[in-house]
Scaffold this active site. Structure first.
Site, PDB file in Angstrom:
ATOM      1  N   GLU A   1       0.817  -1.212   0.000  1.00 49.82           N
ATOM      2  CA  GLU A   1       0.000   0.000   0.000  1.00 49.82           C
ATOM      3  C   GLU A   1       0.852   1.265   0.000  1.00 49.82           C
ATOM      4  O   GLU A   1       0.385   2.338   0.401  1.00 49.82           O
ATOM      5  CB  GLU A   1      -0.956  -0.019   1.193  1.00 49.82           C
ATOM      6  CG  GLU A   1      -1.894  -1.202   1.190  1.00 49.82           C
ATOM      7  CD  GLU A   1      -2.739  -1.270   2.443  1.00 49.82           C
ATOM      8  OE1 GLU A   1      -3.585  -0.384   2.634  1.00 49.82           O
ATOM      9  OE2 GLU A   1      -2.538  -2.202   3.250  1.00 49.82           O
TER      10      GLU A   1
ATOM     11  N   SER B   1      -6.501  -2.796   2.273  1.00 51.02           N
ATOM     12  CA  SER B   1      -6.876  -2.207   0.985  1.00 51.02           C
ATOM     13  C   SER B   1      -7.307  -3.237  -0.049  1.00 51.02           C
ATOM     14  O   SER B   1      -7.134  -3.048  -1.254  1.00 51.02           O
ATOM     15  CB  SER B   1      -5.729  -1.364   0.411  1.00 51.02           C
ATOM     16  OG  SER B   1      -5.522  -0.223   1.206  1.00 51.02           O
TER      17      SER B   1
ATOM     18  N   TYR C   1      -9.380   3.257  -4.879  1.00 55.38           N
ATOM     19  CA  TYR C   1      -8.421   4.330  -5.099  1.00 55.38           C
ATOM     20  C   TYR C   1      -8.430   4.949  -6.490  1.00 55.38           C
ATOM     21  O   TYR C   1      -7.861   6.024  -6.672  1.00 55.38           O
ATOM     22  CB  TYR C   1      -7.013   3.815  -4.767  1.00 55.38           C
ATOM     23  CG  TYR C   1      -6.905   3.358  -3.336  1.00 55.38           C
ATOM     24  CD1 TYR C   1      -7.116   4.237  -2.285  1.00 55.38           C
ATOM     25  CD2 TYR C   1      -6.624   2.028  -3.030  1.00 55.38           C
ATOM     26  CE1 TYR C   1      -7.037   3.819  -0.971  1.00 55.38           C
ATOM     27  CE2 TYR C   1      -6.541   1.597  -1.712  1.00 55.38           C
ATOM     28  CZ  TYR C   1      -6.747   2.496  -0.692  1.00 55.38           C
ATOM     29  OH  TYR C   1      -6.677   2.075   0.605  1.00 55.38           O
TER      30      TYR C   1
ATOM     31  N   ARG D   1     -11.576   2.799  11.547  1.00 51.77           N
ATOM     32  CA  ARG D   1     -12.738   2.666  10.667  1.00 51.77           C
ATOM     33  C   ARG D   1     -13.093   1.191  10.562  1.00 51.77           C
ATOM     34  O   ARG D   1     -12.221   0.365  10.268  1.00 51.77           O
ATOM     35  CB  ARG D   1     -12.435   3.236   9.287  1.00 51.77           C
ATOM     36  CG  ARG D   1     -13.702   3.517   8.445  1.00 51.77           C
ATOM     37  CD  ARG D   1     -13.388   3.736   6.976  1.00 51.77           C
ATOM     38  NE  ARG D   1     -13.031   2.469   6.349  1.00 51.77           N
ATOM     39  CZ  ARG D   1     -11.898   2.260   5.697  1.00 51.77           C
ATOM     40  NH1 ARG D   1     -10.983   3.202   5.602  1.00 51.77           N
ATOM     41  NH2 ARG D   1     -11.668   1.084   5.134  1.00 51.77           N
TER      42      ARG D   1
ATOM     43  N   ASP E   1     -15.477  -1.792   8.803  1.00 54.83           N
ATOM     44  CA  ASP E   1     -16.210  -2.077   7.576  1.00 54.83           C
ATOM     45  C   ASP E   1     -17.209  -3.212   7.790  1.00 54.83           C
ATOM     46  O   ASP E   1     -16.928  -4.178   8.522  1.00 54.83           O
ATOM     47  CB  ASP E   1     -15.232  -2.472   6.462  1.00 54.83           C
ATOM     48  CG  ASP E   1     -14.245  -1.359   6.142  1.00 54.83           C
ATOM     49  OD1 ASP E   1     -14.588  -0.179   6.351  1.00 54.83           O
ATOM     50  OD2 ASP E   1     -13.124  -1.677   5.694  1.00 54.83           O
TER      51      ASP E   1
ATOM     52  N   GLU F   1     -13.886  -6.040   9.157  1.00 54.06           N
ATOM     53  CA  GLU F   1     -12.592  -5.739   9.757  1.00 54.06           C
ATOM     54  C   GLU F   1     -12.573  -4.319  10.284  1.00 54.06           C
ATOM     55  O   GLU F   1     -13.408  -3.492   9.918  1.00 54.06           O
ATOM     56  CB  GLU F   1     -11.454  -5.938   8.756  1.00 54.06           C
ATOM     57  CG  GLU F   1     -11.504  -5.011   7.555  1.00 54.06           C
ATOM     58  CD  GLU F   1     -10.377  -5.289   6.567  1.00 54.06           C
ATOM     59  OE1 GLU F   1      -9.736  -6.356   6.669  1.00 54.06           O
ATOM     60  OE2 GLU F   1     -10.142  -4.436   5.702  1.00 54.06           O
TER      61      GLU F   1
ATOM     62  N   ASN G   1      -9.961  -1.070  10.560  1.00 55.35           N
ATOM     63  CA  ASN G   1      -8.748  -0.486  10.005  1.00 55.35           C
ATOM     64  C   ASN G   1      -8.237   0.568  10.983  1.00 55.35           C
ATOM     65  O   ASN G   1      -8.904   1.579  11.213  1.00 55.35           O
ATOM     66  CB  ASN G   1      -9.073   0.142   8.643  1.00 55.35           C
ATOM     67  CG  ASN G   1      -7.859   0.598   7.878  1.00 55.35           C
ATOM     68  OD1 ASN G   1      -6.847   0.957   8.472  1.00 55.35           O
ATOM     69  ND2 ASN G   1      -7.959   0.600   6.568  1.00 55.35           N
TER      70      ASN G   1
ATOM     71  N   GLY H   1      -7.486   5.475   5.329  1.00 54.96           N
ATOM     72  CA  GLY H   1      -6.996   6.429   4.344  1.00 54.96           C
ATOM     73  C   GLY H   1      -7.237   7.856   4.795  1.00 54.96           C
ATOM     74  O   GLY H   1      -8.283   8.180   5.372  1.00 54.96           O
TER      75      GLY H   1
END
Length: 304
Positions: free
Chosen positions: A19, A145, A208, A247, A249, A265, A267, A271
């Protein structure tokens, strides 16, 4: 930590994970925003000499904008603890737990959070036959990602022919159909729920590439689903021992109501561009991008 005593900020970015490019974008955006907030900023592309570079720069706070392995799995956090430098985001243990999908799911399940059925399998087994009835997802245990994700659909003629570059041990997880949702936690406060709209799977390209996905915040959801996402995200943040911004998900199968909501998951290094998911939710709650990164610097510490 008062911003008056944290005048010099080192922004870590890049590194050597899969990443890297995303991290460089996040880091540059954060560095620019911190400068507009009045901080003195040095940008550091994290390499093998990171300890000596930090020793020479002598920052008051490290803003960790690294993504992926070595940057959000506890490794760099351990180095920063050793150097006694306050840093943003989660500490060593929370970072390591969140990055390891198996351990994280164990923590979530123990906290009573809904997770999809999964198992660990060898790469050759994944290639040889279906390790669980399709549809299912094959993924590395410790990547972010959506790097290295394979989806085996119900109509698939055979198992996933994963690349040789994939790790020897992989996670196979039951596929949850439906909508892609996410919730940011800032400190001890869940911010909002975003509905991520994408054609197909929310993979690296969709995350992205320009126009790869659309974000609806706040998501148009039944109140029970919104409340559950906010509750589950905060409980996941606490169960892992996160701090700062995280964050979480989700996937939601609308046909099953609340029983169709599954946590995928958490994070610990989401980002960080102005249009990324976490900053979008912060903006919805009244935090400009500059105010968000300032808050993260003022929240920075070593492990508590």
């Amino acid at each position: 930590m008062s911003s008056r005593t944290a005048a010099r900020i080192a922004v870590l970015m890049g590194g050597r994970s899969a990443e890297r490019e995303v991290s460089l974008v996040s880091g540059r955006e954060c560095a620019a925003a911190l400068r507009t907030e009045g901080f003195t900023v040095v940008e550091i592309d994290a390499g093998p000499d990171l300890a000596s570079v930090l020793g020479a720069e002598r920052p008051d706070v490290v803003f960790n904008a690294l993504h992926g392995r070595w940057g959000e799995d506890g490794c760099v956090q351990g180095l920063l603890e050793w150097l006694g430098l306050p840093y943003t985001h989660s500490g060593v243990l929370a970072s390591a737990l969140a990055m390891d999908k198996v351990r994280a799911k164990q923590v979530f399940a123990a906290a009573g959070l809904p997770v999809a059925a999964s198992r660990l399998v060898c790469k050759d087994e994944v290639r040889g036959h279906h390790p669980m009835p399709p549809p299912y997802v094959v993924k590395p245990v410790s990547e972010g990602s959506s790097v290295g994700i394979y989806i085996v659909h119900a109509e698939a003629n055979g198992p996933a022919q994963v690349s040789d570059e994939m790790p020897e041990v992989l996670m196979v997880e039951a596929f949850v159909p439906g909508r892609e949702l996410t919730t940011t936690v800032m400190g001890d406060q869940p911010l909002a729920v975003t509905d991520i709209l994408v054609d197909g799977w929310y993979d690296y390209q969709a995350k992205y590439a320009p126009g790869g996905s659309r974000h609806v915040v706040p998501a148009d959801l039944p109140a029970a689903i919104t409340d559950a996402c906010l509750d589950y995200a905060l409980r996941a943040h606490r169960a892992l021992g996160c701090r700062g911004v995280s964050r979480t998900d989700f996937r939601w199968d609308e046909s099953r109501g609340l029983d169709g909501l599954f946590l995928l998951e958490t994070n610990t290094q989401p980002g960080m561009t102005p249009t990324s998911l976490a900053p979008e939710q912060a903006a919805y709650r009244g935090y400009s991008f500059g105010a968000l990164v300032r808050w993260m610097v003022e929240d920075a510490s070593c492990s508590r």
